[in-house]
Design an enzyme around this catalytic site. Structure first.
Site, PDB file in Angstrom:
ATOM      1  N   GLY A 132     -14.085  -0.747   7.081  1.00  0.00           N
ATOM      2  CA  GLY A 132     -15.305  -0.206   6.510  1.00  0.00           C
ATOM      3  C   GLY A 132     -15.222  -0.349   5.011  1.00  0.00           C
ATOM      4  N   GLN A 176     -17.055   1.452  -3.662  1.00  0.00           N
ATOM      5  CA  GLN A 176     -15.835   0.628  -3.747  1.00  0.00           C
ATOM      6  C   GLN A 176     -16.110  -0.737  -4.373  1.00  0.00           C
ATOM      7  OE1 GLN A 176     -14.528   1.456   0.550  1.00  0.00           O
ATOM      8  NE2 GLN A 176     -12.602   1.137  -0.489  1.00  0.00           N
ATOM      9  N   CYS A 234      -6.482   2.030   2.760  1.00  0.00           N
ATOM     10  CA  CYS A 234      -7.782   1.898   2.096  1.00  0.00           C
ATOM     11  C   CYS A 234      -7.741   0.664   1.200  1.00  0.00           C
ATOM     12  CB  CYS A 234      -8.056   3.146   1.260  1.00  0.00           C
ATOM     13  SG  CYS A 234      -9.616   3.108   0.361  1.00  0.00           S
ATOM     14  N   LEU A 235      -8.831  -0.075   1.174  1.00  0.00           N
ATOM     15  CA  LEU A 235      -8.885  -1.267   0.317  1.00  0.00           C
ATOM     16  C   LEU A 235      -8.761  -0.898  -1.160  1.00  0.00           C
ATOM     17  CD1 LEU A 235     -11.767  -3.223   2.101  1.00  0.00           C
ATOM     18  CD2 LEU A 235      -9.301  -3.617   2.293  1.00  0.00           C
ATOM     19  N   HIS A 271     -13.486   8.856   6.811  1.00  0.00           N
ATOM     20  CA  HIS A 271     -12.854   8.171   5.675  1.00  0.00           C
ATOM     21  C   HIS A 271     -13.927   7.566   4.766  1.00  0.00           C
ATOM     22  CE1 HIS A 271      -9.655   5.455   3.846  1.00  0.00           C
ATOM     23  NE2 HIS A 271     -10.780   4.867   3.469  1.00  0.00           N
ATOM     24  N   GLU A 272     -14.897   6.869   5.381  1.00  0.00           N
ATOM     25  CA  GLU A 272     -15.935   6.218   4.561  1.00  0.00           C
ATOM     26  C   GLU A 272     -16.842   7.256   3.905  1.00  0.00           C
ATOM     27  OE1 GLU A 272     -15.507   3.227   3.829  1.00  0.00           O
ATOM     28  OE2 GLU A 272     -14.017   2.859   5.386  1.00  0.00           O
ATOM     29  N   HIS A 280     -15.540   8.678   0.697  1.00  0.00           N
ATOM     30  CA  HIS A 280     -15.700   7.837  -0.499  1.00  0.00           C
ATOM     31  C   HIS A 280     -16.949   8.234  -1.298  1.00  0.00           C
ATOM     32  CE1 HIS A 280     -12.563   4.802  -0.505  1.00  0.00           C
ATOM     33  NE2 HIS A 280     -12.715   4.574   0.774  1.00  0.00           N
TER      34      HIS A 280
HETATM   35 ZN    ZN Z   1     -11.262   3.566   1.864  1.00  0.00          ZN
END
Ligand code: ZN
Length: 191
Positions: free
Chosen positions: A49, A54, A102-103, A144-145, A148
């Site tokens: 995701g 991000q 996480c990216l 998680h998303e 953000h």
């Molecule tokens: Zn993340």
């Protein structure tokens, strides 16, 4: 459509609360272009995701998609879902220890408690209002998303600092047991 740079933990755009998308603008080329860039960037990075902030877009939307993902081989599939101005409600107190990466957090994974039954409402990319209940492991990805959008990254929620580990260490020492832990959850919830 393009692959964008993924901002890294500590960047001020990632740390701030993102703003609501103007629902009347969902179908504009600008918002549709954001969505396309999010999808391209997520797929390029093998993410499960990605949230708009991000990639530097400070608005409340994210995309989720899990296919056969080399970064997360134990994750059940989630079809591509575009989520705008989401609200999440926890349906029960039951939680699951979710090991996350996480990216925006290179090299690091850690354990976070996530709710296993949630209700979500959001707008899709056509501007239609959606309401769904999500349970099991997929609910972790949603939370998680969603985090953000409030400037929260998974390390902020890690209570046991001993659970921080590198991706390589996770793969070498923990992934097998963790995959079993996930399979037990998925067997109960089907997702
Ligand atoms: Zn993340």
């Amino acid at each position: 459509m393009s692959i964008r740079e993924v901002l890294q933990i500590g960047h001020p755009i990632l740390a701030a609360r993102a703003a609501e998308v103007d629902i009347g603008k969902i179908k504009t080329a600008e918002v549709q272009g954001w969505i396309d860039d999010m999808i391209d960037t997520m797929r390029h990075a093998n993410g499960a995701g990605i949230a708009a902030n991000q990639i530097g877009i400070p608005y409340r939307l994210f995309v989720i998609e899990v296919g056969d993902n080399p970064r997360y081989p134990y994750k059940p599939n989630i079809p591509l879902t575009v989520v705008i101005n989401p609200e999440i409600r926890f349906l029960t107190d039951e939680t699951f220890v979710s090991n996350e990466g996480c990216l925006s957090v290179p090299q690091m994974r850690g354990n976070v408690d996530r709710h296993v039954e949630i209700a979500v409402t959001y707008y899709d990319r056509e501007g239609n209002k959606q309401a769904h209940e999500i349970s099991g492991y997929s609910a972790c990805t949603w939370q998680h998303e969603y985090d953000h959008l409030d400037g929260i990254l998974f390390p902020h929620r890690v209570k046991d600092a001993q659970s921080f580990c590198s991706w390589q260490v996770f793969q070498d020492f923990q992934q097998q047991d963790y995959a079993k832990h996930v399979r037990q959850l998925v067997e109960v919830w089907g997702s």
